[in-house]
Each structure stands twice: as C-alpha cells, then as structure tokens.
Write a protein that holds these residues in place. Structure first.
Motif, PDB file in Angstrom:
ATOM      1  N   LYS A  32      46.059  80.648  98.145  1.00  0.00           N
ATOM      2  CA  LYS A  32      46.031  81.488  99.343  1.00  0.00           C
ATOM      3  C   LYS A  32      45.495  82.899  99.095  1.00  0.00           C
ATOM      4  N   PHE A  33      45.043  83.486 100.182  1.00  0.00           N
ATOM      5  CA  PHE A  33      44.585  84.871 100.192  1.00  0.00           C
ATOM      6  C   PHE A  33      45.689  85.750 100.776  1.00  0.00           C
ATOM      7  N   GLY A  34      46.090  86.778 100.008  1.00  0.00           N
ATOM      8  CA  GLY A  34      47.132  87.655 100.533  1.00  0.00           C
ATOM      9  C   GLY A  34      46.747  89.118 100.555  1.00  0.00           C
ATOM     10  N   CYS A  35      46.023  89.564  99.512  1.00  0.00           N
ATOM     11  CA  CYS A  35      45.747  91.005  99.443  1.00  0.00           C
ATOM     12  C   CYS A  35      44.342  91.295  98.932  1.00  0.00           C
ATOM     13  N   GLY A  36      43.789  90.401  98.137  1.00  0.00           N
ATOM     14  CA  GLY A  36      42.437  90.623  97.614  1.00  0.00           C
ATOM     15  C   GLY A  36      42.360  91.670  96.525  1.00  0.00           C
ATOM     16  N   MET A  37      43.513  92.157  96.071  1.00  0.00           N
ATOM     17  CA  MET A  37      43.503  93.252  95.094  1.00  0.00           C
ATOM     18  C   MET A  37      44.447  93.011  93.917  1.00  0.00           C
ATOM     19  N   ALA A  38      44.748  91.764  93.646  1.00  0.00           N
ATOM     20  CA  ALA A  38      45.656  91.414  92.543  1.00  0.00           C
ATOM     21  C   ALA A  38      47.031  92.060  92.687  1.00  0.00           C
ATOM     22  N   LEU A  39      47.476  92.234  93.926  1.00  0.00           N
ATOM     23  CA  LEU A  39      48.757  92.899  94.162  1.00  0.00           C
ATOM     24  C   LEU A  39      49.866  91.952  94.623  1.00  0.00           C
ATOM     25  N   CYS A  40      49.517  90.742  95.092  1.00  0.00           N
ATOM     26  CA  CYS A  40      50.547  89.916  95.734  1.00  0.00           C
ATOM     27  C   CYS A  40      50.765  88.557  95.078  1.00  0.00           C
ATOM     28  N   GLY A  41      49.794  88.058  94.343  1.00  0.00           N
ATOM     29  CA  GLY A  41      49.978  86.800  93.628  1.00  0.00           C
ATOM     30  C   GLY A  41      49.773  85.532  94.443  1.00  0.00           C
ATOM     31  N   ALA A  42      49.464  85.653  95.723  1.00  0.00           N
ATOM     32  CA  ALA A  42      49.300  84.451  96.560  1.00  0.00           C
ATOM     33  C   ALA A  42      48.162  83.564  96.050  1.00  0.00           C
ATOM     34  N   CYS A  43      47.219  84.165  95.336  1.00  0.00           N
ATOM     35  CA  CYS A  43      46.014  83.450  94.912  1.00  0.00           C
ATOM     36  C   CYS A  43      46.111  82.961  93.473  1.00  0.00           C
ATOM     37  N   THR A  44      47.324  82.968  92.905  1.00  0.00           N
ATOM     38  CA  THR A  44      47.478  82.659  91.481  1.00  0.00           C
ATOM     39  C   THR A  44      47.047  81.225  91.141  1.00  0.00           C
ATOM     40  N   VAL A  45      46.182  81.099  90.147  1.00  0.00           N
ATOM     41  CA  VAL A  45      45.808  79.796  89.584  1.00  0.00           C
ATOM     42  C   VAL A  45      45.913  79.939  88.057  1.00  0.00           C
ATOM     43  N   HIS A  46      45.698  78.859  87.354  1.00  0.00           N
ATOM     44  CA  HIS A  46      45.706  78.949  85.891  1.00  0.00           C
ATOM     45  C   HIS A  46      44.283  78.900  85.348  1.00  0.00           C
ATOM     46  N   MET A  47      44.027  79.761  84.376  1.00  0.00           N
ATOM     47  CA  MET A  47      42.788  79.631  83.605  1.00  0.00           C
ATOM     48  C   MET A  47      43.215  79.315  82.177  1.00  0.00           C
ATOM     49  N   ASN A  48      42.911  78.143  81.729  1.00  0.00           N
ATOM     50  CA  ASN A  48      43.345  77.671  80.415  1.00  0.00           C
ATOM     51  C   ASN A  48      44.859  77.831  80.247  1.00  0.00           C
ATOM     52  N   GLY A  49      45.575  77.601  81.320  1.00  0.00           N
ATOM     53  CA  GLY A  49      47.033  77.645  81.263  1.00  0.00           C
ATOM     54  C   GLY A  49      47.658  78.996  81.575  1.00  0.00           C
ATOM     55  N   ASP A  50      46.836  80.057  81.587  1.00  0.00           N
ATOM     56  CA  ASP A  50      47.391  81.383  81.892  1.00  0.00           C
ATOM     57  C   ASP A  50      47.244  81.690  83.383  1.00  0.00           C
ATOM     58  N   PRO A  51      48.252  82.332  83.948  1.00  0.00           N
ATOM     59  CA  PRO A  51      48.129  82.671  85.368  1.00  0.00           C
ATOM     60  C   PRO A  51      47.117  83.799  85.586  1.00  0.00           C
ATOM     61  N   ILE A  52      46.226  83.617  86.543  1.00  0.00           N
ATOM     62  CA  ILE A  52      45.284  84.701  86.897  1.00  0.00           C
ATOM     63  C   ILE A  52      45.287  84.856  88.415  1.00  0.00           C
ATOM     64  N   ARG A  53      44.924  86.049  88.872  1.00  0.00           N
ATOM     65  CA  ARG A  53      44.800  86.300  90.314  1.00  0.00           C
ATOM     66  C   ARG A  53      43.362  86.012  90.705  1.00  0.00           C
ATOM     67  N   SER A  54      43.167  84.875  91.329  1.00  0.00           N
ATOM     68  CA  SER A  54      41.793  84.412  91.557  1.00  0.00           C
ATOM     69  C   SER A  54      41.026  85.285  92.548  1.00  0.00           C
ATOM     70  N   CYS A  55      41.743  86.131  93.311  1.00  0.00           N
ATOM     71  CA  CYS A  55      41.034  87.027  94.246  1.00  0.00           C
ATOM     72  C   CYS A  55      40.280  88.110  93.500  1.00  0.00           C
ATOM     73  N   SER A  56      40.681  88.349  92.252  1.00  0.00           N
ATOM     74  CA  SER A  56      40.108  89.479  91.536  1.00  0.00           C
ATOM     75  C   SER A  56      39.372  89.060  90.266  1.00  0.00           C
ATOM     76  N   VAL A  57      39.058  87.768  90.190  1.00  0.00           N
ATOM     77  CA  VAL A  57      38.286  87.256  89.057  1.00  0.00           C
ATOM     78  C   VAL A  57      36.975  86.705  89.611  1.00  0.00           C
ATOM     79  N   PRO A  58      35.852  87.285  89.195  1.00  0.00           N
ATOM     80  CA  PRO A  58      34.588  86.774  89.736  1.00  0.00           C
ATOM     81  C   PRO A  58      34.258  85.402  89.153  1.00  0.00           C
TER      82      PRO A  58
END
Ligand code: FES
Ligand code: FES
Lengths: 153, 735
Positions: A35-61
């Motif tokens: 989900k999209f919540g803030c677009g600024m890595a502030l809310c975590g709604a967009c969290t996915v895993h990259m190689n098992g680590d949580p990342i905020r996908s709104c702020s990762v190109p």
C-alpha cells in the motif's frame, strides 16, 4: 531494462528507473497488497522485503532492485498462512487493514532475524509502521504468539 | 403516497432476473420507506439475497475498520440460522432504500450509529426470511411447519427425515405472504454477544482486500491535482508546456482553483505535476494564521455568546463562592490522516456514471454525482470499496466530485489519488476550539457555579447551508453547489448548527446548581468536518479537566469528587466506578507513576478511562497504562467493542500528545507524518478494556472511547507535576 525477482518470479521492467518500486509493484506488476501511505518512508504501509530485509518500497527506486529478490505480502505463505498471519488472525489484529500488509512484512522480517523478540525489540522493529486504527497492542501480542508458534509449531 | 403492495411487487419484479431468489426488503422494516416517492427509482438491492447456491448479506454500512461487517453479519447469521462463513457479504451500492433504517437521514456511516440503527431491522429481516423458507419447505414436504427446524442453512423435518438447504426453497418462499418473524431465544445464540473473529480477517492478512486505491478500470487515467495551497485561492497563471511533454501525460486541466494532470500512471502524473508553473491569486485567507485566529477568539471571548445551557443563575455566584478558579482551554485544528489517502475512480458517459469510492456516505456521493452529471439516480452506480480508515473524513465527498468532474471532462475513466501531503493540507479539519471557563465551590467543596464559553467554528454551519457545496471542491461552479444545497435538509435534518461545537460541554452530567454554557460562532474559513467523536473529542478535555480543577480546589480526590456529583447518573457512575476498581484507584500507584481519571458520555454510550503516566526529568511524557470501561447497552461482538476501545484510545492519545494543524499565510503548515506525528507502537501503553453488562438500549462504540483519554492523561500529569495543562497537544517542555 531492469530485472529482479518478485515472489520467486523473474520480472523485467522498462519503466523509468527512477520510478519507486512501490508503483512498479502496484501499477505495472499488478500486485496491490502493498500500500501507499506517505511516499516518504514515514509510515511503512509500502513495506516489502529485499533479500529478506524490510524496505520502504515508496522510497526505493526501481534502479536499486536490479538483480535483487523482492517479496511482497502476496509472496508470503505460498502454502497457506504463515505463523505471523495466523497469529494476526488469532489476535484479531486488522481493523481497516490498510497498514497490515506492511505490518506483517515488518514483523516477518523481525522474526526471521530474531526468533525471540522482547517488547523493546518489537518497538524498534515496528515503530516505522503506523496504524491509524490503533492495532498496536494486538500487533505486539501477535508477534509474541507467532514467535512461540514458530519454535513449537 | 404509494400503494405499499404495488411497491413491494415492483420491488420484487425488479429482481426477477435473479430467478429463484428470495428477497426480503424494506417493507418489513418500516412503512415509512414505502410511503416515500424516492423508492420508485431505487434499485432492487435490499439486505438479504438467498439464491440456490449462495446467501448474500448486503451491507449498507461502510466497513472502515470498525468491524461493522462482522457485527451485522453476526446478527443476520444468528436469526437466519446459518454459519457466519455461509454468508457472502456484499457492499451495497448507493440507494435511497438504505436510508430507511438510518437515523442520520442518508445512506452514511458515522455517529457510532450502525449497530444502534441496524440491529432490530436486520434481526427482523433475517428471522422473517427463515420463517418463509421453513414454510416453503413444509409446503413442499406436506408437513407442519411447526415441526421443522433449521441449522446452518438447512431445514429439517426429523419425523420424515426430510432435509434440504435454504437455496432449494428460495424460489417458492418468494411467492409466500410475509409472515410475522419468530425470533430465536437469546439463550440459544451462537454468535450475538460472543467474541467473534472478523469476517474480513483472512483477506486483510493476505493483502487481498480491495480498497479504493486498488480499483482498476480498463483505460483509466490517473489524475494528480495541484490545489491552491491557500484555502479559497485560485489559478492566476499556468505554464504547462513542460508538463504536457512529460511521459504518459494525456491531459492538463485548469479548473480555475486547481490544476489536474492526467497521465497513464500515478507516478507519471505526479512527476509531470512537478513541472507545472502555477501562480495563484491567494484570495481572502492569504494572511490567515493560527496566531491571528487565536487573537480573534480572545477578543470574542470577552463578549457573551449564544446560551446553549443554563441551569439556575450564575450571576454574582463568584462572589458567593468560597473559592473560584478561571481557566482557558485550547485545542487545535486536527487532520484525520486516514492511512489510505483520499481517492476515487469514476467513469462517466453521456447516459451513465459509475463511481468506485472509499466513502462513508454513498448517499451524499449520489447527490454530488447527480449534481455534476445531471443524470438521474437510476443511471448512476456508486460502489463503496473497502476503506483504509474513515474517522469522519470520508463523510465529505470532495474527492468523488473531483473524479467525476474530470472523468466527465475527458470522457475516459479517471482515478484521482491524493498524495499524503495533499491529504493533510486539504482536509476538513477538526475545528479549533478556544474555551474560557470559570467555576467556584461552596463551603462543602461542592461546585456552586460553572461557566463555560466556547469559541470556534461550527461544522454544520459549513456543512448545512452551502451544504453539499461545502463537500465539493471550491472550483465547482456555484450552480452545482446551489443545486446540491437543497438536499442538505434530508441529509442532516434535526441538527442545529452549533450542536457539534458545544456537545459535551452543554451536557455536563455533574450536579452543579448554576451552569452557564455559551457559544461564539467564529469561522476563520479553514474547512472543518467531522472528526472521530466530533465536538466531544475536544469538549470532554475541557469539562473533565475542569472538574478535576474543582476537585483540587475543594481538596478532594478527583474520583470521589466526581462520584459524589454523579449520584443521579447511574451509567456515568457505573463506568467510573469500574475503572477506579480495575486500576485500583484507592491504593497508591507504582513509584514514579501517576494516575488520572475521566468519564464522558456521547452517542448514547458511557465511557470512563483511567491513565497511568510518568514524566521524565526533561519533561517527556510516557503513558504506561490505560484502563477503560464502556456501557453501550447489549453488545453484539465483545471483541469488536474491545478493539474499538483500543483504537479510540490510541487515536485519542495521538491527539492528546501530538496532533496539531497550524495555519500560516492561509495554508496548512504540516504535510506528512514527520510534522504531523501520530502515535507509534513504541509509544503505545498497555490497554485494558471492560464492558459493563447492560440492558439499556443498544448504542455504538466507534467513538465513545476517545473523549476521556486526553483529560484522563492531563489529570495524571497534574498529579505528577502539579501543573495543569490546558492546551492540546499536551506538553511539559514549553511551559
Ligand atoms: S508509503 Fe512508504 S513508508 Fe509510507
Ligand atoms: S488497521 Fe487501519 S491503519 Fe492499521
């Protein structure tokens, strides 16, 4: 063309490499559980895993995930619910549910690294995920339950 | 006035397409509905549909996290005698039918009203349907219906060993006259009053739930709207050459007060919007600031306001009082900050319009869409999606108006999606409130007089007269606002303009012989709206802090003081006593921890909360524990009630400790969660909830848990520091 895997499947994308991963996942790949919540890595709604680590996908190109392994909520529990998801149901965590994909991804990453998290560990790992419905007490309880059940399934 | 039988027949004929289905509609609920002309244009879409292979419960309330889908499905499953899992739950489209059991006057979800409004009608609908199915089965089997029983969607006649699923008899049941329902004996309930897991839990832990933002219509464009940062401003000049050339961009539309960029995807639209060069006429509010608003309120406070409560006579009582106290209480504008930003998808053709909206108010959306498109309601379909939080924000249909207007303009489906920044800067905020209070006690310490002057804007003043005009963006042509204005009577009849500004203040329950509450309507022009528990959300802070001040003045324990003054208010007293007992008020708090208590009644429910908090040497506030008790009449889903209490407490703590929208140069200063912080898990206290057993009329739980928490915390901080904090958000760092 940027290639990566998502939930075990190889994907290539030719959209603008500056596009945040979130929008690639949602609008191009069509997986909408993230989900999209803030677009600024502030809310975590967009969290996915990259190689098992949580990342905020709104702020990762998109350019940053070249060759990486991405997992979204849809990629959890390919064979039924995970212990985290089951604990979420047992404790009746979701309310509106909008933040919960992100919460579950953060909790899953935490438990993969730390099978026995203390309340402080939970605070540290989960404080990047906002829930406006206030499901935090149940999230905390559910993480403890999941930790227990992962040890003694 | 319609002939009721004809209406019912039309109604059922309209659904003949779903052959063999039994539809139980509103004629079972209230005759009023069938007397209404508007029903004729309604679609055949009532609450319950039984087909040969499915049982569908149509939910006319918006599920936004409060668990109403589960609570209402439990009621239906109970009286229909099916398993909860056997019900397919479908969101109702907008239809005037659904105003029939909604005392808000429109198809909308708010005011903690859903269980209160729906329990009895749904019980009746489900029980009647069960009765008709039994009769149809008995007829077919040629047995006495009284000898038939049901269980889990099956009908049994044990003597002849006959049995069959409901679906088999649905076709025959449709043709039967409507019988009087026979209700289950509550002692045999399987669901009602038992803690029950949410019906949407699985979808929500697997990411499958479709929210507004997840709506995808083939060929749809994504719109980003750049609105004038100053409220009420409009576009002076626009240079869009660069933006037009940006990848994916299809249209750029200057609406007068905003500029919309429509592109293939959201991200493209957002990138292109950054390339726009817009200059603005800022309009009348250009110089507005929070400071100026406050100064204006301070001036107003010197004059008498409109009286909203007067008991006895407060005149000269300050001279008779043994001790008096004066205080000024303030609360700021607040944003809703729902996790899902506002969004809507619309498709408009020359003779139809379809809308997918995360809305609390499909009924108002319908009127908005009619106004913009000029189409008849029968040509308009409003779908309510799942909702990522409502809290009152989605009672306003501004974003629906935007999507429909743009879709009409460009002739392709359009999705409007707001960024978090837009969501925070163009909300309909909880009104700011400035309060002057004074009170005095007599020799015994009891209150002698209580004066409370409230200054601030009125939600309904913005909502009612210009009505739906206030619910659509200012760039809508005035003719649309006017056209829509005439529907407001139906939307909010019965409420007075200032009701939400002094609610909670004018209805203080304490025994005080002389009370004067008055109100100054003062609207600086910032859009205001309904925010979880509305006026109660701030007025409880004033009232429950000030009664604590009087207790302190009298040198009495704040719990005992309240107790004595609530002797005639058994339900307020009931919840108060319960939290005092559960937090062990009479024994000292753990070392370094301090307690505060508060109670407040709203939306027919009674709630008390006690807080344990501590203060660090540097003045940082930590909330350790909140104990809550609610009396909301009989409970459908105890686990749902507990979840709503937890939710309201955390929402209320965000407001108590963090939330503040400030205005500078006519615009909102805050933009995202870094400068409009909300409570996070590491700041969340332990929460304990208690439900009072009650046989009073059923009431709601979405809001009543919120008001007591801020004053209970402020009272705990007074106990901790001796400092009375009279302003939200609470802070000990900038005294
Ligand atoms: S949307 Fe990515 S952190 Fe909020
Ligand atoms: S469940 Fe609604 S925001 Fe977390």
């Amino acid at each position: 063309m940027i290639s990566f895997t998502i939930n075990g499947e190889s994907k290539s994308s030719d959209v603008d490499p500056e596009t945040p991963l979130l929008w690639v996942i949602r609008d191009h790949i069509g997986l909408q559980g993230t989900k999209f919540g803030c677009g600024m890595a502030l809310c975590g709604a967009c969290t996915v895993h990259m190689n098992g680590d949580p990342i905020r996908s709104c702020s990762v190109p998109l350019s940053a995930v070249s060759g990486q392994k991405i997992t979204t909520i849809e990629g959890l529990g390919k064979n039924g619910l995970t212990e985290v998801q089951k604990a979420w149901l047992e404790h009746g965590v979701p309310q509106c549910g909008y933040c919960q994909s992100g919460q579950i991804m953060s909790a899953t990453a935490l438990l993969a690294k730390n099978p026995n998290p203390s309340d402080d560990d939970i605070d540290t790992a989960m404080s990047g995920n906002i829930c406006r419905c206030g499901t935090y007490p149940r999230i905390r309880a559910a993480i403890h339950t999941a930790a227990k059940n992962m040890k003694h399934p | 006035m319609l002939d009721q039988n004809i209406s019912r027949r039309n109604f059922l004929q309209g659904t003949a397409a779903t052959a063999a289905s039994l539809i139980v509609g509103i004629d079972l609920v209230t005759d009023k509905a069938f007397a209404s002309e508007t029903l004729v244009m309604s679609l055949p879409n009532p609450w319950l549909r039984i087909d040969s292979d499915s049982i569908t419960f149509v939910l006319d309330k918006t599920e936004m996290g409060q668990g109403i889908n589960t609570a209402l499905a439990m009621i239906v499953a109970e009286e229909l005698d099916v398993d909860l899992e056997q019900l397919t739950i479908e969101n109702a489209i907008a239809d005037r039918i659904y105003t029939t059991h909604n005392d808000l006057g429109a198809q909308m979800t708010g005011g903690s009203s859903s269980v209160r409004n729906s329990w009895q009608p749904l019980k009746k609908i489900a029980a009647t349907a069960r009765q008709m199915l039994i009769q149809a089965a008995a007829k077919e089997w040629n047995v006495d219906p009284a000898e038939c029983r049901t269980a889990s969607g099956m009908i049994y006649h044990d003597k002849t060993a006959k049995k069959g699923p409901y679906g088999t008899f649905a076709g025959a049941a449709r043709k039967l006259p409507v019988p009087a329902p026979q209700f289950k004996d509550p002692a045999t309930y399987r669901y009602v009053a038992k803690a029950t897991k949410r019906v949407d839990g699985h979808a929500k832990v697997t990411g499958q739930t479709k929210y507004g933002i997840d709506t995808v219509i083939p060929g749809m464009l994504s719109a980003t709207i750049v609105r004038c940062p100053v409220f009420g401003g409009n576009v002076k000049s626009l240079h869009d050459k660069q933006a037009k050339a940006s990848p994916g961009v299809k249209h750029i539309i200057n609406t007068g007060t905003s500029v919309a960029v429509l592109a293939d995807t959201y991200w493209q639209a957002r990138q292109a919007a950054k390339l726009l060069t817009i200059t603005w006429y800022d309009g009348e509010l250009a110089g507005l600031s929070s400071d100026k608003i406050r100064q204006e309120f301070i001036e107003l406070a010197k004059k008498d306001g409109k009286v909203t409560r007067e008991d006895g006579d407060v005149k000269n009582k300050d001279k008779l009082a043994v001790k008096t106290i004066d205080a000024v209480y303030e609360t700021p504008y607040l944003a809703h900050a729902t996790m899902e930003p506002q969004n809507c998808v619309a498709r408009v053709t020359s003779d139809s319009c379809e809308v997918w909206a995360p809305t609390q108010t499909p009924g108002v959306c319908m009127e908005v869409v009619r106004g913009i498109t000029g189409l008849a309601a029968s040509k308009i379909k409003i779908h309510t999606t799942a909702i990522g939080g409502g809290f009152g924000r989605r009672l306003v249909a501004d974003y629906v108006a935007e999507a429909v207007t743009l879709a009409k303009e460009v002739n392709v489906p359009v999705r409007v999606l707001w960024s978090r920044e837009e969501d925070m800067r163009h909300d309909f905020y909880r009104p700011i409130s400035y309060n002057v209070m004074s009170g005095g006690i007599d020799q015994t310490g009891n209150p002698l007089f209580w004066k409370h002057r409230v200054i601030g804007p009125a939600i309904l003043a913005q909502f009612l007269p210009h009505a739906i005009g206030a619910m659509i963006p200012p760039w809508m042509p005035p003719s649309v606002s006017k056209l829509l204005g005439k529907f407001t009577g139906f939307t909010f009849h019965g409420l007075k303009v200032d009701d939400t500004s002094t609610e909670g203040a004018k209805d203080i329950p304490y025994k005080v012989p002389n009370i004067l509450v008055d109100y100054h309507y003062a609207d600086p022009g910032v859009p205001v709206g309904f925010w979880r528990s509305v006026g109660h959300s701030h007025q409880a802070f004033m009232v429950e802090s000030f009664i604590d001040e009087l207790a302190n003045l009298a040198g009495k324990d704040p719990y005992i003081y309240r107790r004595e003054l609530l002797a005639d208010q058994p339900r307020n007293l009931g919840v108060l006593d319960r939290v005092a007992k559960e937090i062990n008020w009479s024994s000292p708090a753990p070392k370094g921890i301090f307690r505060g208590i508060a109670q407040h009644a709203c939306f027919g429910s009674f709630c008390a909360e006690a807080v344990e908090a501590s203060v660090s040497e540097s003045g940082d506030i930590k909330v350790h524990r909140v104990v809550a008790a609610i009396d909301c009449g009989p409970v459908v889903n105890p686990d749902g009630v507990r979840a709503q209490l937890e939710s309201a407490i955390i929402f209320g703590l965000s407001a108590a400790l963090k939330g503040e929208i400030t205005i500078e140069n006519g615009q909102v200063k805050q933009s995202n969660f870094h400068d409009y912080a909300v409570l996070r898990i590491n700041e969340t206290p332990k929460i304990e909830t208690h439900i009072i057993e009650s046989t009073e009329p059923v009431t709601g739980v979405g809001e009543p848990g919120l008001p007591p928490v801020a004053p209970a915390l402020a009272n705990a901080l007074f106990a901790a520091t001796g400092k009375r904090l009279r302003k939200l958000p609470l802070s000990l760092n900038n005294l």
